[in-house]
Design an enzyme around this catalytic site. Structure first.
Site, PDB file in Angstrom:
ATOM      1  N   CYS A  53       4.457   0.368  -7.521  1.00 42.22           N
ATOM      2  CA  CYS A  53       5.349  -0.173  -6.484  1.00 42.22           C
ATOM      3  C   CYS A  53       6.553  -0.847  -7.150  1.00 42.22           C
ATOM      4  O   CYS A  53       6.396  -1.623  -8.095  1.00 42.22           O
ATOM      5  CB  CYS A  53       4.588  -1.182  -5.624  1.00 42.22           C
ATOM      6  SG  CYS A  53       5.610  -1.854  -4.307  1.00 42.22           S
ATOM      7  N   CYS A  57       6.177  -8.632  -6.370  1.00 42.85           N
ATOM      8  CA  CYS A  57       5.324  -9.683  -5.787  1.00 42.85           C
ATOM      9  C   CYS A  57       4.360 -10.215  -6.869  1.00 42.85           C
ATOM     10  O   CYS A  57       3.528  -9.446  -7.387  1.00 42.85           O
ATOM     11  CB  CYS A  57       4.544  -9.122  -4.609  1.00 42.85           C
ATOM     12  SG  CYS A  57       5.588  -8.154  -3.491  1.00 42.85           S
ATOM     13  N   CYS A  60       0.573  -9.383  -7.080  1.00 43.51           N
ATOM     14  CA  CYS A  60       0.065  -8.051  -6.735  1.00 43.51           C
ATOM     15  C   CYS A  60      -0.207  -7.153  -7.933  1.00 43.51           C
ATOM     16  O   CYS A  60       0.678  -6.905  -8.760  1.00 43.51           O
ATOM     17  CB  CYS A  60       1.040  -7.359  -5.794  1.00 43.51           C
ATOM     18  SG  CYS A  60       0.371  -5.774  -5.202  1.00 43.51           S
ATOM     19  N   CYS A  97      -7.688   0.453   8.327  1.00 48.30           N
ATOM     20  CA  CYS A  97      -6.373   0.007   7.887  1.00 48.30           C
ATOM     21  C   CYS A  97      -5.954   0.760   6.628  1.00 48.30           C
ATOM     22  O   CYS A  97      -6.654   0.723   5.617  1.00 48.30           O
ATOM     23  CB  CYS A  97      -6.433  -1.493   7.621  1.00 48.30           C
ATOM     24  SG  CYS A  97      -4.846  -2.144   7.125  1.00 48.30           S
ATOM     25  N   CYS A 128      -4.576   0.845  11.815  1.00 43.94           N
ATOM     26  CA  CYS A 128      -3.689  -0.174  11.260  1.00 43.94           C
ATOM     27  C   CYS A 128      -3.060   0.431  10.004  1.00 43.94           C
ATOM     28  O   CYS A 128      -3.707   1.217   9.305  1.00 43.94           O
ATOM     29  CB  CYS A 128      -4.505  -1.417  10.907  1.00 43.94           C
ATOM     30  SG  CYS A 128      -3.513  -2.669  10.059  1.00 43.94           S
ATOM     31  N   CYS A 188       0.065  -7.673  12.708  1.00 45.83           N
ATOM     32  CA  CYS A 188      -0.926  -8.330  11.854  1.00 45.83           C
ATOM     33  C   CYS A 188      -0.135  -9.015  10.755  1.00 45.83           C
ATOM     34  O   CYS A 188       0.482  -8.341   9.920  1.00 45.83           O
ATOM     35  CB  CYS A 188      -1.879  -7.281  11.283  1.00 45.83           C
ATOM     36  SG  CYS A 188      -2.998  -7.933  10.024  1.00 45.83           S
ATOM     37  N   ARG A 260      -8.174 -13.612  10.473  1.00 48.02           N
ATOM     38  CA  ARG A 260      -9.013 -12.858   9.534  1.00 48.02           C
ATOM     39  C   ARG A 260      -9.252 -13.627   8.243  1.00 48.02           C
ATOM     40  O   ARG A 260      -8.317 -14.045   7.564  1.00 48.02           O
ATOM     41  CB  ARG A 260      -8.406 -11.495   9.214  1.00 48.02           C
ATOM     42  CG  ARG A 260      -9.299 -10.694   8.256  1.00 48.02           C
ATOM     43  CD  ARG A 260      -8.902  -9.240   8.077  1.00 48.02           C
ATOM     44  NE  ARG A 260      -8.689  -8.597   9.341  1.00 48.02           N
ATOM     45  CZ  ARG A 260      -7.537  -8.049   9.700  1.00 48.02           C
ATOM     46  NH1 ARG A 260      -6.522  -8.042   8.892  1.00 48.02           N
ATOM     47  NH2 ARG A 260      -7.416  -7.492  10.881  1.00 48.02           N
TER      48      ARG A 260
HETATM   49  N1  SAM Z   1       3.347  -2.874   0.087  1.00 46.82           N
HETATM   50  C1  SAM Z   1       3.116  -3.340   1.386  1.00 46.82           C
HETATM   51  C2  SAM Z   1       3.584  -4.770   1.585  1.00 46.82           C
HETATM   52  O1  SAM Z   1       3.645  -5.519   0.614  1.00 46.82           O
HETATM   53  O2  SAM Z   1       3.859  -5.113   2.720  1.00 46.82           O
HETATM   54  C3  SAM Z   1       1.683  -3.214   1.849  1.00 46.82           C
HETATM   55  C4  SAM Z   1       0.548  -3.481   0.887  1.00 46.82           C
HETATM   56  S1  SAM Z   1       0.423  -5.134   0.265  1.00 46.82           S
HETATM   57  C5  SAM Z   1      -0.784  -4.941  -1.022  1.00 46.82           C
HETATM   58  C6  SAM Z   1      -0.372  -6.034   1.567  1.00 46.82           C
HETATM   59  C7  SAM Z   1      -0.663  -7.486   1.367  1.00 46.82           C
HETATM   60  O3  SAM Z   1      -1.756  -7.656   0.508  1.00 46.82           O
HETATM   61  C8  SAM Z   1       0.403  -8.360   0.757  1.00 46.82           C
HETATM   62  O4  SAM Z   1       1.387  -8.729   1.653  1.00 46.82           O
HETATM   63  C9  SAM Z   1      -0.407  -9.577   0.322  1.00 46.82           C
HETATM   64  O5  SAM Z   1      -0.438 -10.534   1.351  1.00 46.82           O
HETATM   65  C10 SAM Z   1      -1.793  -9.003   0.100  1.00 46.82           C
HETATM   66  N2  SAM Z   1      -2.183  -9.083  -1.317  1.00 46.82           N
HETATM   67  C11 SAM Z   1      -1.752  -8.303  -2.317  1.00 46.82           C
HETATM   68  N3  SAM Z   1      -2.285  -8.671  -3.496  1.00 46.82           N
HETATM   69  C12 SAM Z   1      -3.072  -9.737  -3.239  1.00 46.82           C
HETATM   70  C13 SAM Z   1      -3.883 -10.585  -4.048  1.00 46.82           C
HETATM   71  N4  SAM Z   1      -3.973 -10.411  -5.359  1.00 46.82           N
HETATM   72  N5  SAM Z   1      -4.568 -11.570  -3.459  1.00 46.82           N
HETATM   73  C14 SAM Z   1      -4.486 -11.754  -2.115  1.00 46.82           C
HETATM   74  N6  SAM Z   1      -3.734 -10.994  -1.302  1.00 46.82           N
HETATM   75  C15 SAM Z   1      -3.023 -10.003  -1.846  1.00 46.82           C
HETATM   76  C1  DTB Z   2      -3.971  -8.462   4.007  1.00 50.20           C
HETATM   77  O1  DTB Z   2      -3.518  -9.509   4.512  1.00 50.20           O
HETATM   78  N1  DTB Z   2      -4.824  -8.417   2.997  1.00 50.20           N
HETATM   79  C2  DTB Z   2      -5.138  -7.068   2.646  1.00 50.20           C
HETATM   80  C3  DTB Z   2      -4.379  -6.260   3.708  1.00 50.20           C
HETATM   81  N2  DTB Z   2      -3.644  -7.259   4.402  1.00 50.20           N
HETATM   82  C4  DTB Z   2      -3.617  -5.070   3.364  1.00 50.20           C
HETATM   83  C5  DTB Z   2      -4.858  -6.730   1.222  1.00 50.20           C
HETATM   84  C6  DTB Z   2      -5.569  -7.599   0.245  1.00 50.20           C
HETATM   85  C7  DTB Z   2      -5.285  -7.064  -1.109  1.00 50.20           C
HETATM   86  C8  DTB Z   2      -6.021  -7.799  -2.172  1.00 50.20           C
HETATM   87  C9  DTB Z   2      -5.691  -7.259  -3.512  1.00 50.20           C
HETATM   88  C10 DTB Z   2      -6.079  -5.815  -3.713  1.00 50.20           C
HETATM   89  O2  DTB Z   2      -7.229  -5.409  -3.393  1.00 50.20           O
HETATM   90  O3  DTB Z   2      -5.255  -5.069  -4.246  1.00 50.20           O
HETATM   91 FE1  SF4 Z   3       4.335  -3.607  -3.615  1.00 53.82          FE
HETATM   92 FE2  SF4 Z   3       2.194  -5.132  -3.902  1.00 53.82          FE
HETATM   93 FE3  SF4 Z   3       4.477  -6.234  -3.159  1.00 53.82          FE
HETATM   94 FE4  SF4 Z   3       3.165  -4.606  -1.425  1.00 53.82          FE
HETATM   95  S1  SF4 Z   3       2.464  -6.593  -2.206  1.00 53.82           S
HETATM   96  S2  SF4 Z   3       5.347  -4.622  -1.887  1.00 53.82           S
HETATM   97  S3  SF4 Z   3       2.268  -3.160  -2.903  1.00 53.82           S
HETATM   98  S4  SF4 Z   3       4.090  -5.237  -5.147  1.00 53.82           S
END
Ligand code: SAM
Ligand code: DTB
Ligand code: SF4
Length: 347
Positions: A53, A57, A60, A97, A128, A188, A260
């Site tokens: 990606c 973030c 992530c 989802c 979702c 959501c 949630r």
């Molecule tokens: N790329 C899209 C976005 O960022 O909107 C969708 C996927 S993204 C992985 C969805 C959500 O997962 C993020 O907004 C964040 O709140 C959550 N997330 C990602 N990594 C995480 C982590 N290490 N711990 C907790 N929540 C996480």
């Molecule tokens: C949300 O609030 N939490 C989920 C979902 N929306 C997409 C993602 C959590 C991701 C946790 C880190 C991972 O498994 O990559």
């Molecule tokens: Fe990309 Fe992860 Fe950020 Fe979603 S949360 S935009 S997957 S870097």
């Protein structure tokens, strides 16, 4: 008691300042007025496009900028996604989802995801998706495909956001939320706790969520999953009671929303999760994987639900019994019938 979206920052601060027991008591009271007690909505997540990606973030594992050892993969084939949705349904999930590591989807990818959505919908599951930023027309395209919910988190306060993500603005997130809402898709939207934010940032995040034109129908509260290789790998551990406070305040501020208990359950004891349900959480991600990190396995969750006499909430259109569980009597505190739904292995 009314559902309000004119909460002031002072009111939200006052909630956080309550003694812990008063806050949880108030949250449980609101929960029983507005929600069916002892039922939890069950969603299963699938990463349909993983890693690489372009966004940065800091939490992530899927950002191309951090070396987390994650193997990236292209968008999955429709048939494989549908097979995973069917398996999730057979295991007891009512919502599926689909998550993709996009900044925003390209037109070709959006068409493919729309086709997946239609097929999952045909299984009579709630759908979702979380695909990054959307324009108004992209949101409409997903709505037409049958999308029920779009996940797009604000993650933290506007102030702290720029310390966590530099590749987009808080306003970009708000714009996508508006596009989704105006397309008639359920929103959501929630955040992450444990990223080194201050108390004020948590207050501000909940204040922003609770003063949106409509409350998000679903509010995921994630505990940071600390992943090696990300800038937040060594973030200080969160006080579990602060996580519960976040859930309780969300429940009080957004009484009609599903709150949630989202990422982080794998690091929580059963007792802490029970406290979160007590504080008003009524939705979970179910199945051994979130997107790329672990989650409690299904058997463990089934056992926990049996121990707590919690039932899985059926999808809204699937059963008359659910209406009984959400009847005025149930809302006023009568215990919901435990037979409204059950995991398959309990039948
Ligand atoms: N790329 C899209 C976005 O960022 O909107 C969708 C996927 S993204 C992985 C969805 C959500 O997962 C993020 O907004 C964040 O709140 C959550 N997330 C990602 N990594 C995480 C982590 N290490 N711990 C907790 N929540 C996480
Ligand atoms: C949300 O609030 N939490 C989920 C979902 N929306 C997409 C993602 C959590 C991701 C946790 C880190 C991972 O498994 O990559
Ligand atoms: Fe990309 Fe992860 Fe950020 Fe979603 S949360 S935009 S997957 S870097």
């Amino acid at each position: 008691m009314n559902v309000r979206n004119d909460w002031t920052l002072e009111e939200v601060t006052e909630l956080f300042d309550l003694p812990f027991m008063d806050l949880v008591f108030q949250a449980q009271h609101v929960h029983r007025l507005f929600q069916a007690p002892n039922t939890v909505q069950i969603s299963t997540l699938l990463s349909i496009k993983t890693g690489a990606c372009p966004e940065d973030c800091a939490y992530c594992p899927q950002s191309v900028r951090f070396d987390t050892g994650l193997e990236s993969s292209e968008l999955m084939e429709i048939e494989s996604v549908v097979a995973r949705a069917r398996a999730a349904k057979d295991a007891g999930a009512t919502r599926f989802c689909m998550g993709a590591a996009y900044r925003s989807p390209k037109p070709k990818d959006l068409r493919l995801v729309a086709a997946m959505i239609s097929e999952v919908k045909a299984l009579r599951m709630e759908t979702c998706a979380t695909l990054g930023m959307l324009s108004a027309s992209q949101a409409r395209e997903l709505k037409e495909a049958g999308l029920d919910f779009y996940n797009h988190n604000l993650d933290t306060s506007a102030r702290y956001y720029e310390k966590i993500i530099t590749t987009r603005l808080y306003q970009d997130r708000l714009d996508t939320l508006q596009a989704v809402r105006e397309a008639g898709i359920n929103v959501c939207c929630g955040g992450i706790v444990g990223m080194g934010e201050e108390h004020e940032d948590r207050v501000a995040l909940l204040h922003t969520l609770a003063t949106l034109p409509e409350h998000p129908q679903s509010v995921p509260i994630n505990q940071l999953v600390r992943v090696a290789g990300t800038p937040l790998a060594d973030a200080a551990a969160l006080d579990p009671f602060d996580f519960v406070r976040m859930i309780a305040a969300a429940r009080i501020l957004m009484p009609l929303s599903h709150v949630r208990l989202s990422a982080g359950r794998g690091q929580m004891s059963d007792e802490l999760q029970a406290l979160c349900f007590m504080a008003g959480a009524n939705s979970i991600f179910y199945g051994e994987k979130l997107l790329t990190t672990g989650n409690p396995d299904a058997e463990h969750d089934q056992r926990l639900f049996r121990r707590l006499k919690i039932a899985a909430e059926p999808s809204p259109d699937s059963s008359a019994a659910f209406q009984a569980a959400t009847s005025p009597a149930a809302r006023l505190g009568a215990t919901a019938p435990l037979s409204v739904a059950s995991f398959p292995d309990e039948r």
